[in-house]
Design a protein around this motif. Structure first.
Motif, PDB file in Angstrom:
ATOM      1  N   VAL A  88       4.751 -12.873  -8.351  1.00  0.00           N
ATOM      2  CA  VAL A  88       5.556 -13.054  -9.745  1.00  0.00           C
ATOM      3  C   VAL A  88       4.567 -13.018 -10.850  1.00  0.00           C
ATOM      4  O   VAL A  88       5.559 -12.074 -11.352  1.00  0.00           O
ATOM      5  N   PRO A  89       3.927 -13.174 -11.469  1.00  0.00           N
ATOM      6  CA  PRO A  89       3.267 -11.952 -12.686  1.00  0.00           C
ATOM      7  C   PRO A  89       3.721 -10.725 -12.532  1.00  0.00           C
ATOM      8  O   PRO A  89       3.741 -10.455 -13.422  1.00  0.00           O
ATOM      9  N   ILE A  90       3.001 -10.455 -11.389  1.00  0.00           N
ATOM     10  CA  ILE A  90       2.383  -9.247 -10.188  1.00  0.00           C
ATOM     11  C   ILE A  90       4.344  -8.277 -10.683  1.00  0.00           C
ATOM     12  O   ILE A  90       3.763  -7.091 -11.670  1.00  0.00           O
ATOM     13  N   ALA A  91       4.957  -9.133 -10.591  1.00  0.00           N
ATOM     14  CA  ALA A  91       6.424  -8.238 -11.099  1.00  0.00           C
ATOM     15  C   ALA A  91       6.610  -8.375 -12.058  1.00  0.00           C
ATOM     16  O   ALA A  91       7.601  -7.511 -12.452  1.00  0.00           O
ATOM     17  N   ILE A  92       6.169  -9.287 -13.021  1.00  0.00           N
ATOM     18  CA  ILE A  92       6.806  -9.070 -14.256  1.00  0.00           C
ATOM     19  C   ILE A  92       5.908  -8.351 -15.254  1.00  0.00           C
ATOM     20  O   ILE A  92       6.421  -7.040 -15.867  1.00  0.00           O
ATOM     21  N   VAL A  93       4.365  -7.927 -14.478  1.00  0.00           N
ATOM     22  CA  VAL A  93       3.724  -7.322 -15.072  1.00  0.00           C
ATOM     23  C   VAL A  93       4.769  -5.264 -14.708  1.00  0.00           C
ATOM     24  O   VAL A  93       4.484  -4.389 -15.372  1.00  0.00           O
ATOM     25  N   LEU A  94       5.012  -5.632 -13.291  1.00  0.00           N
ATOM     26  CA  LEU A  94       5.420  -4.413 -12.961  1.00  0.00           C
ATOM     27  C   LEU A  94       6.719  -3.536 -13.802  1.00  0.00           C
ATOM     28  O   LEU A  94       7.300  -2.947 -14.349  1.00  0.00           O
ATOM     29  N   GLY A  95       7.602  -4.830 -14.117  1.00  0.00           N
ATOM     30  CA  GLY A  95       8.659  -4.833 -15.204  1.00  0.00           C
ATOM     31  C   GLY A  95       8.142  -4.024 -16.779  1.00  0.00           C
ATOM     32  O   GLY A  95       9.197  -3.553 -17.014  1.00  0.00           O
ATOM     33  N   LEU A  96       7.330  -5.115 -16.805  1.00  0.00           N
ATOM     34  CA  LEU A  96       6.637  -4.840 -18.421  1.00  0.00           C
ATOM     35  C   LEU A  96       5.673  -2.823 -18.255  1.00  0.00           C
ATOM     36  O   LEU A  96       6.669  -2.754 -19.250  1.00  0.00           O
ATOM     37  N   PHE A  97       5.786  -2.969 -17.456  1.00  0.00           N
ATOM     38  CA  PHE A  97       5.260  -0.979 -17.187  1.00  0.00           C
ATOM     39  C   PHE A  97       6.271  -0.670 -17.188  1.00  0.00           C
ATOM     40  O   PHE A  97       6.287   0.592 -17.410  1.00  0.00           O
ATOM     41  N   VAL A  98       7.137  -0.492 -16.150  1.00  0.00           N
ATOM     42  CA  VAL A  98       8.454   0.059 -16.647  1.00  0.00           C
ATOM     43  C   VAL A  98       8.770   0.234 -17.954  1.00  0.00           C
ATOM     44  O   VAL A  98       8.864   1.567 -17.931  1.00  0.00           O
ATOM     45  N   LEU A  99       8.829  -0.924 -17.733  1.00  0.00           N
ATOM     46  CA  LEU A  99       9.766  -0.490 -20.051  1.00  0.00           C
ATOM     47  C   LEU A  99       8.665  -0.401 -20.904  1.00  0.00           C
ATOM     48  O   LEU A  99       9.156   0.727 -21.735  1.00  0.00           O
ATOM     49  N   SER A 100       7.452  -0.232 -20.233  1.00  0.00           N
ATOM     50  CA  SER A 100       6.626   0.315 -21.773  1.00  0.00           C
ATOM     51  C   SER A 100       7.048   2.118 -20.918  1.00  0.00           C
ATOM     52  O   SER A 100       7.207   3.187 -22.013  1.00  0.00           O
ATOM     53  N   ILE A 101       6.675   2.735 -20.114  1.00  0.00           N
ATOM     54  CA  ILE A 101       7.133   3.629 -19.741  1.00  0.00           C
ATOM     55  C   ILE A 101       8.530   4.554 -20.230  1.00  0.00           C
ATOM     56  O   ILE A 101       8.254   5.419 -21.556  1.00  0.00           O
ATOM     57  N   GLU A 102       8.884   3.795 -20.145  1.00  0.00           N
ATOM     58  CA  GLU A 102      10.888   4.103 -21.009  1.00  0.00           C
ATOM     59  C   GLU A 102      10.315   4.421 -22.549  1.00  0.00           C
ATOM     60  O   GLU A 102      11.157   5.204 -23.051  1.00  0.00           O
TER      61      GLU A 102
END
Lengths: 325, 740
Positions: A88-102
Motif C-alpha cells: 500500500v505505501p508503494i502504491a501511495i508513493v507511486l501516486g505521489l510520484f505521478v502527481l509530482s511529475i505532473e
C-alpha cells in the motif's frame, strides 16, 4: 524598525494594494498554484497516515496495558499484513510520484524563449536587469497577468530566489545560470527573500515583486529608463560632489551623471524604491541618513565600507540621493 | 523475575577504578561509557549554542548577537550535534551492547576500539579550537562552495578547522564501524546465527556498512576542500573554472547516508525496548531486518534530493524523486511493525517505554514531512526554510534523541547496576516532550509562512514573531529537561535502586550478564536456539520456535582479521572512487593549461607500474612460502616486494619532480589539482603499505607471526593488492585514457 509593508505605503502608486502573506499556501500565480494544490493533497495523505498511526498507538496504550504480569500471546508476525503494509505505501508513493511529475511540468515548464528578466544575486542584494535596459535592485516591477521567464545568475556565492506566492524557488549559482517562470495573477506586491545561506547578511537579502497593470508597468519602465537629472543647486549639488569625491561611483551607477559602478545597487532611481539594503531598513530620510553615517550599524558585515563621513557630507548626500526618483 | 539455569558471576563494581584505568582502557564497556560521557559534554555545548540561537531569534530585529557570531553558532550547533553528539552516542551504545548481545567478551579489536574513541575528543577539540583561532566555521554544517572558499571566508580559518576535524572524526568513526562488523561476524556465541541476532545488533551491523562506505566520501570531500583552501586550487570556485555544484554532489553522497547512519541504531534501540515493554516479540522480525537493508541500499541513491532547487534538470529530478519516495516504504514498514508489536501486548509504561512511544509519533511526523520533500514541487517551496529545520529536528531529535533516551533508561541498569529514578524520569520525559514539540512543531508553520533558514534575524511579518517566541520558550524548556536528565543520571549513579541482572525481564543475552558485567562479560551463556534465549530459559515448556538450524559449540565463524581488512578496503574503495570521479569530471572540464596528453608520460609511468604489479606477485610468493612455513624464503620475497614498492614511489617522485620543473603544480589547473590529489593519496597509501610490510618483515624475522598475529601477513597482503588494483584503475583512467 518598521516592516516592508509600511515602507511601501509611502509610495503612492502602491497605496491600497494588498500585501501578500509570503506563503506557498496563498499562491498568486499559475506557477505557484499547482504546487499549493499538490501540497494540500500530500498533507491530507500524510495526515491520514500520521493520525492513523497515532490512533493505533493511543488505542494500544489504553486497551493493551499490562495486567498482573499476564504474558500476552507471543505473536511474531503476520506475513499477509506485512505484505499489505509494504504494497500500500508503494502504491501511495507511486501516486505521489505521478502527481509530482505532473505538477513539475505545470509549475516549471521548459524555457522556450529569451528571458524577460535577468536577476543576479550578489552578497547581499539582488540586481534586476530588464531587456529594455532598465537596471534596478531588490524590487522587481512586473506586468501582472503575464508569464515571465527569469534568468537567474550569481555574481559571487550561491543564493536562492524565493517569492513563495509567485513561483518555485530557484538557486542562483555562479557559473550555472538557471531559468524559471514567474507571474502574478493580480496587481500587488509580493514579498520574498534569498533562501540559500550566502554569508553574513543572508538574513537581509529580501525581495519585493511589484506587479502592476500593463499601462502602469510601461509608465514605470519609461520613468526608470530616464537618466538622472543634474542636481539642484545647494545641498544636492554638494552631495553629488561628495558622491564623486568619495568614489561612490566605483560601485554604484547613477545613469546620466557619469557614475557607472556595477558592484553595488544601481541608484539612478533609488527613491522609487521602498526599502534600502535589500529590506534591512526602510527608505525614509532618517533611514538613509543612518545608513550613510555607518552602513554597518544598519547591516553589519555588508560590503559597503564605512566612509566615516562628516554630518555635513551625509546631509548633502541625502539631499542628492533624495532627488533620484 | 527470571530464574536462570546458569550461575552468573558477581556484579562488577568500579569503585577501585582510577582515572588512568579509564584513559588506558581497551574494555568495550568502558570505551562505550567514555563515548557516552564525552557525547553528553558536547550535547551541553551544542545545546548552549542552540539556546543562544533561539534567544537571538526570540524577537524580530534582535541585536543580541552579531550576524557573524550567529552564523558561527548555528554552524557549530549543527556540526557539534551531528558529529560530536549523535554519532558518538550511537557508537557508545553499540560498543557497550553489541558484544554482550552476541555473547562475546569484547569487540574483535579492543585496541583499535580505544584508538577510534580517542579520535573523537581529538576531533572535537580541533573543531572547537577554532573559536580561539580566529573564529569558528561560519558557513553552515555542510559548507557549501564557493561560500566556504577563501575568497569569501577571507583570512579566517574556521572552514579549515571544520574540514580537518571532520577528517579526524571520520577516521575514528570508520575504525569503529570496521570493528563492529568484524565483531558481529566473527565473535557471535555458538547458536547465535545471523538470523537470531537482536535487531539492535542487526541494525548496527547494516549501519556499519553504511558508515564504511559513506564516511570516506566525507573525508574525500574535505580533502578536496582543503586542497582548494590551503593549496590555492579552485575545484569548487566557479570564478576560476571550478564547479560549485560538484561540492554538493560530493558532500551529499556522504550526507544522505549519514542521516540514516544517525537513524538506524536508534531504530535498533526502539526494536529492543518496545517488545520488552509490550511483553511480546517484535512483530515481523524478517521484514524489519530486510527493510533495514533496503534503507541502506537506497540511501546511496537519493543524495540529490538535497539539490532539487539547484536546477538539476527534469530527468535527474524525477529519478531522485522516485528513489526518495521509495525509501519511505521500508521506514514505514518499521513503524507499522513497532505499532503491531504494541498491539495485543501487555504494555508497561516505564520511562523507557514513554520515550519509545514519543519516538514513534514524532518520527512519523518527521518522516512524513520528509515524504513531502520527496514531492519535488513541494520541495521547490519549502526547502531551505524553517519547514526543513522542523523536519530534521523531528527525525533527529524527536526520533533519534528520544530513542537514545529510551535506550538510556532501558540499559542504564545494565551499565551501572542501578535503575534511573522513574519519577524523575517522568518529569524528564514530559519536560522533554513538551519542550521539543513546542520548539519545533511551530517551525513547520514558520517555514510555510515564508521564513528561510539560517537567518540571524527576521522582519516583523505576520505571526513570525509570535511563533519564534513560542519556539524559543520551548527551547528553554528543553534546556531544563536536559538539566533534569543530568540530575537523574548523576543522582541515580549514587543512590539509584539496585537493578539486578534483569530488572525488565528482558530476553536478549546482555541480560544474562551481571549488572554491570565483569570485564570478560560472561562466565557461561544460556543456550541460543532462537532470538530470545532468556525467554526460552524462563519458559522451557513454551520456548520460541527455533530460528534456522542450530549450531555446535565449534560453529565456524569468519576470520575477524579478514573481515576487518576487507571492510577497510571497502572504505578505501569509497574514498578513491570519489577522487577518481573528481579526476574524471574535472579533467574533462579543464580547458586551459596542462592536460594528461601534454604533461604525462604513460610509457615511463608504465614501467613503474610494472614494478608495482610485480610487487603483488612477489608478495603472493611471500604469502605462499609463509603458509608453507618456509620463513627464510618468505622473508626474501617480502624484501623484494618492499624494494619494488620503493621503486614505484621513486618513479612517482621523479614524475612529480619533472612536473614541478615544468611549472605544473596542484594549483595550475583542475586537471593538475585532481591528478596530484589522486596520485598523491595513492602514493601515500603505498608508503603506508611499505611501512606495514616492513613491520610484518620484522615480525617474520623474529618468528612472531603466529597466534593472533598469524593473519598479519595476509591482512597486509590484502591491503597491498588493493593498493595495486587502485593503481591499475588510476593508470588506466589517468595515463592510458589521457594519452589517447
Amino acid at each position: 524598525m518598521t516592516g516592508v509593508s509600511e515602507g511601501l505605503t509611502r509610495q503612492p502608486m502602491l497605496e491600497g494594494l494588498p500585501v501578500g502573506s509570503e506563503s506557498p499556501f496563498s499562491p498568486g500565480s499559475p506557477f505557484a498554484a499547482p504546487i499549493a494544490h499538490l501540497f494540500q493533497i500530500t498533507l491530507v495523505v500524510c495526515a491520514v497516515i500520521g493520525i492513523g498511526v497515532t490512533l493505533a498507538i493511543g488505542y494500544s496504550l489504553v486497551a493493551f496495558r499490562s495486567r498482573d504480569g499476564v504474558e500476552p500471546v507471543q505473536r511474531t508476525g503476520n506475513v499477509t499484513l506485512e505484505v499489505i503494509w509494504t504494497a500500500v505505501p508503494i502504491a501511495i508513493v507511486l501516486g505521489l510520484f505521478v502527481l509530482s511529475i505532473e505538477t513539475m511540468t505545470r509549475s516549471d515548464p521548459a524555457a522556450d524563449r529569451a528571458p524577460d528578466l535577468v536577476v543576479v544575486g550578489h552578497q547581499w542584494w539582488w540586481e534586476v536587469r530588464y531587456p529594455c535596459g532598465v537596471v534596478s535592485a531588490n524590487e522587481i516591477h512586473v506586468p501582472a497577468g503575464a508569464p515571465l521567464l527569469v534568468r537567474l545568475e550569481s555574481a559571487d556565492v550561491i543564493h536562492d530566489f524565493w517569492v513563495p506566492q509567485l513561483a518555485r524557488k530557484m538557486d542562483a549559482i555562479p557559473g550555472h545560470p538557471n531559468l524559471f517562470w514567474m507571474s502574478a495573477d493580480v496587481a500587488g506586491s509580493y514579498g520574498g527573500t534569498c533562501a540559500e545561506f550566502c554569508g553574513t547578511q543572508h538574513a537581509w537579502m529580501r525581495l519585493l515583486v511589484i506587479a502592476q497593470s500593463r499601462p502602469e508597468f510601461d509608465a514605470w519602465q519609461t520613468a526608470q529608463l530616464a537618466p538622472a537629472l543634474a542636481p539642484a543647486a545647494g545641498a544636492a549639488a554638494r552631495g553629488e560632489r561628495t558622491f564623486r569625491d568619495e568614489a561612490c561611483g566605483n560601485c554604484h551607477t547613477i545613469a546620466g551623471r557619469g557614475f557607472e559602478g556595477r558592484v553595488a545597487p544601481d541608484l539612478t532611481h533609488l527613491e522609487s524604491r521602498g526599502t534600502l539594503a535589500a529590506g534591512a531598513t526602510d527608505d525614509t530620510r532618517e533611514d538613509l541618513t543612518a545608513w550613510l553615517r555607518d552602513p554597518h550599524a544598519v547591516k553589519p558585515g555588508c560590503h559597503m565600507p564605512d566612509f566615516k563621513l562628516s554630518e555635513a557630507k551625509v546631509d548633502d548626500l541625502v539631499a542628492y540621493l533624495g532627488e533620484l526618483r | 523475575m527470571t530464574t536462570p539455569a546458569i550461575v552468573l558471576p558477581a556484579a562488577h563494581r568500579d569503585v577501585d577504578a582510577r582515572w588512568f584505568d579509564w584513559v588506558g582502557t581497551v574494555d568495550h564497556k568502558r570505551i562505550g561509557l567514555l563515548y557516552l560521557w564525552t557525547a553528553l559534554f558536547f550535547f551541553l555545548v551544542g545545546g548552549c549554542e542552540a539556546l543562544l540561537v533561539r534567544l537571538q531569534l526570540a524577537v524580530p530585529h534582535a541585536t543580541l548577537l552579531s550576524p557573524d557570531a550567529y552564523n558561527q553558532l548555528f554552524t557549530m550547533h549543527g556540526t557539534t550535534m551531528i558529529f560530536l553528539v549523535v554519532m558518538p552516542t550511537l557508537a557508545g551504545f553499540a560498543n557497550y551492547l553489541v558484544p554482550l548481545m552476541i555473547g562475546a567478551s569484547d569487540v574483535a579489536f579492543p585496541r583499535l576500539n580505544a584508538l577510534a574513541y580517542w579520535l573523537f575528543p581529538l576531533g572535537g577539540f580541533l573543531l572547537h579550537f577554532s573559536w580561539l583561532a580566529g573564529g569558528a566555521p561560519n558557513v553552515g554544517w555542510f559548507s557549501y562552495a564557493p561560500l566556504s572558499e577563501t575568497p569569501f571566508t577571507g583570512v579566517a580559518h574556521g572552514a579549515d578547522y571544520w574540514a580537518i576535524s571532520l577528517v579526524v572524526l571520520g577516521v575514528g568513526t570508520v575504525a569503529g564501524a570496521i570493528n563492529l562488523i568484524a565483531t558481529i561476524l566473527a565473535l557471535r556465541a555458538p547458536g547465535m546465527t545471523m538470523q537470531r541476532v537482536p535487531l539492535f545488533v542487526w541494525m548496527v551491523f547494516v549501519n556499519s556498512f553504511l558508515t564504511v562506505l559513506a564516511l570516506p566520501a566525507l573525508t574525500a570531500s574535505c580533502v578536496l576542500l582543503l586542497v582548494d583552501r590551503l593549496f590555492s586550487a579552485h575545484l569548487f570556485l566557479p570564478s576560476a573554472g571550478g564547479s560549485a555544484l560538484m561540492w554538493q554532489h560530493f558532500f551529499w553522497s556522504f550526507g544522505h547516508p549519514e542521516v540514516y547512519i544517525m537513524a538506524l541504531p536508534a531504530f535498533g534501540m526502539i526494536s529492543e525496548v518496545v517488545p520488552v515493554f509490550s511483553r511480546k516479540p517484535i512483530f515481523g522480525y524478517a521484514f524489519v531486518a530486510a527493510s533495514t537493508v533496503a534503507i541502506a541500499v537506497l540511501s546511496f541513491g537519493v543524495w540529490a534530493h538535497h539539490m532539487f532547487a539547484v536546477g538539476l534538470g527534469r530527468v535527474a529530478e524525477a529519478v531522485f524523486a522516485a528513489s526518495s519516495l521509495l525509501i519511505a516504504v521500508p521506514t514505514g514498514i518499521k513503524i507499522f511493525s513497532w505499532v503491531a508489536t504494541m498491539w495485543g501486548g501487555a504494555i508497561r509504561l516505564t520511562t523507557a517505554m514513554l520515550f519509545a512511544v514519543a519516538f514513534l509519533i514524532q518520527f512519523v511526523i518527521g518522516g512524513l514531512s520528509g515524504v513531502t520533500f520527496a514531492v519535488v514541487p513541494i520541495d521547490w517551496q519549502v526547502t531551505d526554510t524553517y519547514y526543513v529545520v522542523a523536519h530534521f529536528h523531528y527525525v533527529l531529535f524527536g526520533g533519534t534523541a528520544f530513542g537514545v533516551m529510551a535506550a538510556l533508561y532501558y540499559w542504564f541498569p545494565k551499565m551501572t547496576g542501578r535503575l534511573l529514578d522513574e519519577r524523575v524520569g517522568r518529569l524528564h520525559f514530559w519536560l522533554m516532550v513538551v519542550g521539543f514539540n513546542l520548539t519545533f512543531f511551530v517551525q513547520h508553520f514558520l517555514g510555510l509562512l515564508g521564513m528561510p533558514r539560517r537567518v540571524y534575524t527576521y522582519p516583523d511579518l505576520p505571526y513570525w514573531a509570535a511563533l519564534n517566541m513560542v519556539s524559543t520558550v520551548g527551547a528553554f524548556v528543553l534546556g531544563v529537561s536536559s538539566l533534569v536528565l543530568l540530575f537523574n543520571v548523576l543522582r541515580s549513579l549514587k543512590v539509584g535502586e539496585i537493578a539486578g541482572d534483569n530488572p525488565w525481564n528482558a530476553w536478549t543475552l546482555e541480560w544474562a550478564a551481571a549488572s554491570p558485567p565483569p570485564e570478560h562479560n560472561f562466565d557461561a551463556l544460556p543456550p541460543v536456539h532462537s532470538r530470545r534465549p532468556l525467554w526460552d530459559l524462563a519458559h522451557p515448556d513454551a520456548p520460541d520456535s527455533r530460528v534456522g538450524a542450530d549450531e555446535t559449540a565449534d560453529a565456524p565463524r569468519p576470520s575477524a582479521a579478514k573481515v576487518a581488512v576487507l571492510s577497510f578496503i571497502a572504505s578505501e574503495t569509497a574514498f578513491f572512487a570519489l577522487l577518481i570521479v573528481a579526476y574524471a569530471f574535472y579533467t574533462a572540464t579543464s580547458r586551459e593549461g596542462p592536460s594528461p596528453h601534454t604533461s604525462l608520460d604513460p610509457v615511463r609511468t608504465g614501467l613503474f607500474t610494472l614494478a608495482l604489479i610485480a610487487s603483488s606477485f612477489t608478495l603472493r610468493r611471500a604469502e605462499a612460502d609463509h603458509d608453507a612455513r618456509r620463513t627464510r624464503r618468505s622473508v626474501g620475497w617480502l624484501v623484494a616486494t618492499i624494494i619494488l614498492g620503493v621503486v614505484f614511489l621513486v618513479g612517482q617522485g621523479t614524475e612529480y619532480e619533472r612536473l614541478f620543473r615544468n611549472g605544473i603544480t596542484v594549483q595550475t589547473n583542475l586537471f593538475a589539482t585532481t591528478f596530484f590529489t589522486l596520485t598523491g593519496f595513492h602514493g601515500l597509501h603505498v608508503l603506508v603499505g611499505l611501512i606495514a610490510l616492513a613491520v610484518v618483515l620484522v615480525l617474520a624475522l623474529l618468528g612472531e607471526l603466529t597466534g593472533r598475529l598469524a593473519y598479519g601477513l595476509r591482512s597486509v597482503a590484502y591491503y597491498w593488492h588493493f593498493v595495486d588494483v587502485v593503481w591499475i584503475v588510476v593508470f588506466s583512467v589517468v595515463y592510458v585514457r589521457g594519452a589517447l
